[in-house]
Scaffold this active site. Structure first.
Site, short mmCIF file in Angstrom:
data_model
loop_
_atom_site.label_atom_id
_atom_site.label_comp_id
_atom_site.label_asym_id
_atom_site.label_seq_id
_atom_site.Cartn_x
_atom_site.Cartn_y
_atom_site.Cartn_z
N CYS A 236 -9.82 -11.85 1.68
CA CYS A 236 -11.58 -10.86 1.24
C CYS A 236 -11.59 -11.79 0.00
CB CYS A 236 -11.15 -9.90 0.69
SG CYS A 236 -9.63 -8.83 2.08
N GLU B 48 -13.45 -14.38 7.55
CA GLU B 48 -11.93 -14.59 8.05
C GLU B 48 -12.24 -13.77 8.93
OE1 GLU B 48 -8.89 -11.76 6.43
OE2 GLU B 48 -10.01 -10.84 4.46
N HIS C 150 -11.45 -4.34 -5.52
CA HIS C 150 -11.82 -4.70 -4.11
C HIS C 150 -10.97 -3.51 -3.61
CE1 HIS C 150 -10.73 -6.16 -0.03
NE2 HIS C 150 -9.27 -6.20 -0.72
P1 HMG Z 1 1.53 3.49 4.60
O1 HMG Z 1 3.09 2.59 4.32
O2 HMG Z 1 1.34 4.06 5.81
O3 HMG Z 1 1.94 4.50 3.67
O4 HMG Z 1 0.22 2.48 4.87
P2 HMG Z 1 2.83 5.36 2.62
O5 HMG Z 1 3.45 6.14 3.27
O6 HMG Z 1 2.80 4.68 1.49
O7 HMG Z 1 1.07 6.52 2.68
C1 HMG Z 1 0.48 6.12 1.84
C2 HMG Z 1 0.22 7.56 0.57
O8 HMG Z 1 0.08 7.94 1.42
C3 HMG Z 1 1.18 7.02 -0.09
O9 HMG Z 1 0.79 7.45 -1.81
C4 HMG Z 1 2.06 8.65 0.07
O10 HMG Z 1 2.59 9.44 -0.59
C5 HMG Z 1 0.61 9.12 0.65
P3 HMG Z 1 1.16 6.91 -2.94
O11 HMG Z 1 2.55 6.50 -3.27
O12 HMG Z 1 0.77 5.37 -2.20
O13 HMG Z 1 0.27 6.85 -3.69
N1 HMG Z 1 0.51 10.37 1.23
C6 HMG Z 1 0.42 11.65 1.87
N2 HMG Z 1 -0.73 12.59 0.79
C7 HMG Z 1 -1.00 13.14 1.27
N3 HMG Z 1 -0.40 13.83 1.83
C8 HMG Z 1 0.35 13.19 2.53
C9 HMG Z 1 0.83 12.48 2.76
N4 HMG Z 1 1.10 11.11 3.03
C10 HMG Z 1 1.47 10.38 2.76
N5 HMG Z 1 0.43 14.49 4.04
C11 HMG Z 1 -0.35 0.89 3.55
C12 HMG Z 1 -0.01 2.31 3.59
C13 HMG Z 1 -0.93 -0.09 2.41
C14 HMG Z 1 1.03 -0.04 3.52
C15 HMG Z 1 -0.92 0.54 4.76
O14 HMG Z 1 -2.53 0.99 4.87
C16 HMG Z 1 -1.89 -0.84 5.33
O15 HMG Z 1 -0.29 -1.64 5.85
N6 HMG Z 1 -2.81 -1.66 5.09
C17 HMG Z 1 -3.26 -3.46 5.35
C18 HMG Z 1 -2.49 -3.47 4.34
C19 HMG Z 1 -3.74 -3.18 3.15
O16 HMG Z 1 -4.58 -2.74 2.98
N7 HMG Z 1 -3.24 -3.79 1.74
C20 HMG Z 1 -3.64 -3.73 0.66
C21 HMG Z 1 -3.73 -5.05 -0.62
S1 HMG Z 1 -3.31 -6.17 0.40
C22 HMG Z 1 -5.99 -6.61 0.17
O17 HMG Z 1 -6.85 -5.67 -0.20
C23 HMG Z 1 -6.56 -7.99 0.83
C24 HMG Z 1 -6.98 -6.70 2.19
O18 HMG Z 1 -8.30 -6.53 1.95
C25 HMG Z 1 -6.77 -8.83 3.24
C26 HMG Z 1 -7.36 -9.90 3.01
O19 HMG Z 1 -7.35 -10.56 1.77
O20 HMG Z 1 -8.29 -10.37 3.52
C27 HMG Z 1 -5.86 -6.07 2.96
#
Ligand code: HMG
Length: 373
Positions: free
Chosen positions: A112, A80, A234
């Site tokens: 992906c 991609e 994945h």
């Molecule tokens: P975010 O919004 O900054 O993070 O990014 P958050 O606030 O949701 O925190 C993440 C986790 O860290 C949470 O845990 C927090 O509690 C924890 P959870 O509630 O999820 O269990 N946390 C802490 N833990 C310990 N100590 C601390 C602390 N602070 C917070 N101090 C987000 C998260 C996934 C949104 C971001 O990484 C993102 O946007 N990523 C890009 C999109 C993505 O990867 N999506 C995954 C599914 S889609 C997919 O897999 C397809 C993809 O590969 C693309 C394709 O297909 O081509 C992406």
């Protein structure tokens, strides 16, 4: 006829950026990345490395492990992060691997999920042509905009595998569960170099699609969860895979599947297969085990399928070589990370090492020139 993976290999950048350092510069607690997201390093790529150079490296390794490279008559390049809307990146791989002139080459895309689409097409092709072998390459470099929530989940890698009859590593079983739905969770318009995404929506849809595709898989194959020995999910980041395990009430550890991804980052089309390599290299004796595989590509298409590990698979894998690829990488500073992200320094510079034997030497009149590194 049994059809499946006869060899498998991967490649990634010679450089990584430690998330501990990244967290300090972004003013975020490192625990958010180590525990909250499940990642400790991300592969970052110098300008003389691209999806083609790492693909060639992975493909050379995968092809060197099979007996008869001259029986490869189809190459499918899944990505991609393509840089050309017309010419398939696989043509370069075909050229530098000296594959047969009558070998078909194509590129396919569905985020992906694309390498899994390629795997299923390859399986059908071999079913029709039992003496053929298909080379599948999934290669992606993942970039999010600086400061975005996705930035700590960047990464990249290429995986290459050969699909054949009577495979030596894993038989791909018939019967899978597929789920497709039109959703704007992650996309990259042709004008953009970085993906646009809705992180929370993407995580929600990953899990919902897992529920649906897993239920369809169980129904179609008449199996229960206890018929499965290991699962690879994945892994855009480790915690997402762990949430997947929770979602389907998977009780066994998935730690062995995540060892390599946790230091590479998201490698999109390659990611699921890096999990599989990690399991093959780090798991105990997997012979005759059933492996469940969950593939998810935003946009979205999801597929849950399974494979049976072959009796003598250990003689066809290279755990030490794979660990060395990751251990031999160089750590970069925050200043270098910013330079790598901007991708603006001259390609002619030989300052940075390449993963394999080819590098992107120049872009002349919009033509990419690859040479021996
Ligand atoms: P975010 O919004 O900054 O993070 O990014 P958050 O606030 O949701 O925190 C993440 C986790 O860290 C949470 O845990 C927090 O509690 C924890 P959870 O509630 O999820 O269990 N946390 C802490 N833990 C310990 N100590 C601390 C602390 N602070 C917070 N101090 C987000 C998260 C996934 C949104 C971001 O990484 C993102 O946007 N990523 C890009 C999109 C993505 O990867 N999506 C995954 C599914 S889609 C997919 O897999 C397809 C993809 O590969 C693309 C394709 O297909 O081509 C992406």
């Amino acid at each position: 006829m049994n059809i499946g993976l006869d060899s498998i290999a991967f490649s990634t950048s010679k450089y990584f950026f430690a998330l501990e350092n990244f967290a300090a510069h972004r003013g975020v607690a490192f625990e958010k990345y180590s525990n909250g997201i499940g990642q400790s390093k991300m592969s970052v790529f110098p300008p003389n490395e691209d999806i083609v150079t790492i693909a060639i490296d992975a493909a050379q390794k995968a092809v060197s492990k099979i007996e008869d490279a001259s029986s490869i008559d189809l190459l499918i390049f899944a990505t991609e992060s393509s840089f050309d809307l017309s010419k398939a990146a696989g043509i370069y791989v075909h050229h530098f691997l000296n594959l047969r002139e009558d070998c078909r080459v194509m590129e396919i895309k569905q985020a992906c999920y694309s390498a899994t689409a390629a795997l299923q097409l390859a399986k059908a092709f071999v079913h029709q042509n039992p003496s053929s072998k298909v080379l599948v390459v999934g290669s992606d470099i993942v970039k999010y905009s600086p400061g975005s929530s996705g930035e700590p989940t960047q990464g990249g890698a290429a995986v290459a595998f050969v699909i054949s009859a009577d495979p030596r590593i894993m038989i791909i079983e018939n019967g899978s569960g597929v789920h497709t739905n039109d959703i704007m969770d992650f996309w990259r318009p042709v004008s953009e170099s970085e993906a646009i995404f809705d992180g929370k929506l993407s995580a929600y849809n990953y899990l919902k699609s897992l529920d649906i595709s897993f239920a369809r898989y169980l129904k179609k194959t008449n199996r229960t969860i206890s018929d499965i020995d290991y699962v690879c999910f994945h892994a855009p980041f480790g915690k997402m895979a762990r949430k997947g395990a929770q979602q389907i009430r998977w009780q066994k550890s998935i730690d062995d599947t995540l060892i390599y991804n946790s230091v590479i980052g998201n490698s999109c089309s390659a990611s699921l297969y890096i999990c599989l390599i990690s399991l093959l290299d780090n798991g105990s004796d997997l012979a005759n085990s059933r492996i469940g595989l969950y593939s998810y590509g935003s946009g979205s298409v999801a597929e849950y399928f399974s494979g049976i590990i072959c009796e003598k698979y250990k003689s066809c894998i290279t755990p030490e070589e794979n660990r060395r690829i990751l251990e031999d990488r160089h750590e970069i500073s925050f200043e270098e990370y910013e330079l790598f992200c901007r991708n603006q320094f001259p390609l002619e510079s030989d300052t940075y090492e390449n993963s394999g034997t080819f590098k992107l030497k120049a872009i002349e009149n919009k033509r990419r020139v690859y040479l021996t590194a």
